[in-house]
Design a protein around this motif. Sequence first.
Motif, mmCIF file in Angstrom:
data_model
loop_
_atom_site.group_PDB
_atom_site.id
_atom_site.type_symbol
_atom_site.label_atom_id
_atom_site.label_comp_id
_atom_site.label_asym_id
_atom_site.label_seq_id
_atom_site.Cartn_x
_atom_site.Cartn_y
_atom_site.Cartn_z
ATOM 1 N N VAL A 51 37.560 -40.029 -16.305
ATOM 2 C CA VAL A 51 38.343 -39.210 -17.223
ATOM 3 C C VAL A 51 38.050 -39.426 -18.821
ATOM 4 C CG1 VAL A 51 40.985 -39.106 -17.788
ATOM 5 C CG2 VAL A 51 40.339 -38.949 -15.510
ATOM 6 N N HIS A 52 37.837 -40.761 -19.096
ATOM 7 C CA HIS A 52 37.656 -41.318 -20.176
ATOM 8 C C HIS A 52 36.461 -40.551 -20.981
ATOM 9 C CE1 HIS A 52 36.802 -43.864 -23.887
ATOM 10 N NE2 HIS A 52 35.682 -43.992 -23.507
ATOM 11 N N ASP A 53 35.281 -40.345 -20.328
ATOM 12 C CA ASP A 53 33.884 -39.643 -20.488
ATOM 13 C C ASP A 53 34.537 -38.124 -20.834
ATOM 14 O OD1 ASP A 53 32.523 -41.880 -20.247
ATOM 15 O OD2 ASP A 53 31.994 -41.433 -18.396
ATOM 16 N N LEU A 54 35.332 -37.511 -19.949
ATOM 17 C CA LEU A 54 35.559 -35.974 -20.274
ATOM 18 C C LEU A 54 36.544 -35.942 -21.372
ATOM 19 C CD1 LEU A 54 36.094 -34.766 -16.688
ATOM 20 C CD2 LEU A 54 34.244 -34.310 -18.158
ATOM 21 N N GLU A 55 37.397 -36.820 -21.728
ATOM 22 C CA GLU A 55 38.473 -36.618 -22.812
ATOM 23 C C GLU A 55 37.544 -36.785 -24.068
ATOM 24 O OE1 GLU A 55 42.694 -37.284 -20.670
ATOM 25 O OE2 GLU A 55 41.944 -38.887 -21.610
ATOM 26 N N GLU A 56 36.884 -37.963 -23.940
ATOM 27 C CA GLU A 56 36.166 -38.506 -25.289
ATOM 28 C C GLU A 56 35.170 -37.474 -25.681
ATOM 29 O OE1 GLU A 56 34.701 -41.675 -27.924
ATOM 30 O OE2 GLU A 56 36.435 -41.562 -26.493
ATOM 31 N N THR A 57 34.322 -36.703 -24.944
ATOM 32 C CA THR A 57 33.537 -35.563 -25.411
ATOM 33 C C THR A 57 34.390 -34.262 -25.668
ATOM 34 O OG1 THR A 57 33.036 -34.976 -23.046
ATOM 35 C CG2 THR A 57 31.475 -36.593 -23.945
ATOM 36 N N THR A 58 35.193 -33.868 -25.324
ATOM 37 C CA THR A 58 35.780 -32.712 -25.137
ATOM 38 C C THR A 58 36.917 -32.853 -26.253
ATOM 39 O OG1 THR A 58 37.622 -32.865 -23.257
ATOM 40 C CG2 THR A 58 35.306 -31.851 -22.931
ATOM 41 N N ARG A 59 37.456 -34.143 -26.383
ATOM 42 C CA ARG A 59 38.512 -34.170 -27.440
ATOM 43 C C ARG A 59 39.703 -33.557 -27.088
ATOM 44 N NH1 ARG A 59 35.830 -37.597 -30.419
ATOM 45 N NH2 ARG A 59 34.172 -36.918 -31.867
ATOM 46 N N LEU A 60 40.094 -33.157 -25.842
ATOM 47 C CA LEU A 60 40.978 -32.579 -25.120
ATOM 48 C C LEU A 60 41.823 -33.686 -24.255
ATOM 49 C CD1 LEU A 60 39.714 -29.203 -24.463
ATOM 50 C CD2 LEU A 60 40.955 -29.671 -26.206
ATOM 51 N N ARG A 61 43.043 -33.366 -23.688
ATOM 52 C CA ARG A 61 43.857 -33.994 -22.923
ATOM 53 C C ARG A 61 43.673 -33.067 -21.412
ATOM 54 N NH1 ARG A 61 44.426 -38.893 -23.010
ATOM 55 N NH2 ARG A 61 46.230 -38.710 -21.726
ATOM 56 N N LEU A 62 42.940 -33.794 -20.592
ATOM 57 C CA LEU A 62 42.725 -32.958 -19.338
ATOM 58 C C LEU A 62 44.005 -32.729 -18.559
ATOM 59 C CD1 LEU A 62 39.698 -34.944 -17.935
ATOM 60 C CD2 LEU A 62 39.655 -32.698 -19.099
ATOM 61 N N PRO A 63 44.144 -31.693 -17.808
ATOM 62 C CA PRO A 63 45.242 -31.577 -16.952
ATOM 63 C C PRO A 63 45.209 -32.394 -15.857
ATOM 64 C CG PRO A 63 43.571 -29.567 -16.698
ATOM 65 C CD PRO A 63 43.241 -30.519 -17.750
ATOM 66 N N LEU A 64 46.380 -32.898 -15.243
ATOM 67 C CA LEU A 64 46.103 -33.944 -14.213
ATOM 68 C C LEU A 64 45.106 -34.015 -13.247
ATOM 69 C CD1 LEU A 64 47.731 -36.337 -13.653
ATOM 70 C CD2 LEU A 64 49.215 -35.046 -11.931
ATOM 71 N N GLY A 65 44.929 -32.760 -12.500
ATOM 72 C CA GLY A 65 43.875 -32.812 -11.612
ATOM 73 C C GLY A 65 43.929 -34.037 -10.322
ATOM 74 N N HIS A 66 43.104 -34.144 -9.481
ATOM 75 C CA HIS A 66 42.891 -34.863 -8.543
ATOM 76 C C HIS A 66 42.344 -36.250 -9.017
ATOM 77 C CE1 HIS A 66 41.449 -36.992 -4.853
ATOM 78 N NE2 HIS A 66 42.548 -36.909 -4.580
ATOM 79 N N ARG A 67 43.093 -37.372 -8.995
ATOM 80 C CA ARG A 67 42.190 -38.575 -9.532
ATOM 81 C C ARG A 67 42.192 -39.540 -8.563
ATOM 82 N NH1 ARG A 67 43.714 -38.732 -15.881
ATOM 83 N NH2 ARG A 67 43.834 -36.585 -16.156
ATOM 84 N N ILE A 68 41.281 -40.542 -8.605
ATOM 85 C CA ILE A 68 40.885 -41.599 -7.977
ATOM 86 C C ILE A 68 40.523 -42.830 -8.936
ATOM 87 C CG2 ILE A 68 40.052 -40.358 -5.746
ATOM 88 C CD1 ILE A 68 37.415 -41.335 -6.648
ATOM 89 N N GLU A 69 40.804 -43.838 -8.416
ATOM 90 C CA GLU A 69 40.381 -45.142 -8.932
ATOM 91 C C GLU A 69 39.113 -45.678 -8.196
ATOM 92 O OE1 GLU A 69 41.612 -46.724 -11.693
ATOM 93 O OE2 GLU A 69 43.175 -45.138 -11.796
ATOM 94 N N PHE A 70 38.144 -45.916 -9.106
ATOM 95 C CA PHE A 70 36.653 -46.293 -8.407
ATOM 96 C C PHE A 70 36.309 -47.478 -9.319
ATOM 97 C CE2 PHE A 70 32.114 -46.191 -7.803
ATOM 98 C CZ PHE A 70 32.146 -46.086 -6.470
ATOM 99 N N LEU A 71 36.258 -48.604 -8.875
ATOM 100 C CA LEU A 71 35.704 -49.763 -9.575
ATOM 101 C C LEU A 71 35.942 -49.824 -10.856
ATOM 102 C CD1 LEU A 71 31.778 -49.356 -8.633
ATOM 103 C CD2 LEU A 71 33.514 -50.744 -7.433
#
Length: 87
Positions: A51-71
């Motif tokens: 999520v951090h990579d997408l929000e950092e590069t697009t400068r947008l807040r992403l819709p919630l979407g299906h999220r997972i925790e990984f490492l």
Amino acid sequence: MRWLLVGLALLLLPCPAHATDQRALLTLTVNASAVGEVPVVLRDDDLYVRVHDLEETTRLRLPLGHRIEFLGDTYVRLGSLAPEVTY
């Protein structure tokens, strides 16, 4: 009794990854411009990006979407962001 408690404690710990998870570095492209390589998780037929990579590069807040925790990081399944995000 002590080993039983240790065994139960281990069962209660969250599993950070599925057996089928694969990690990769892929080039992230935003609006036809390559941004750089980002870590992704391939799980079954789904692609998860941090999520951090997408929000950092697009400068947008992403819709919630299906999220997972990984490492220790939060990843979002790209397919769950349609139609706002395509890939």
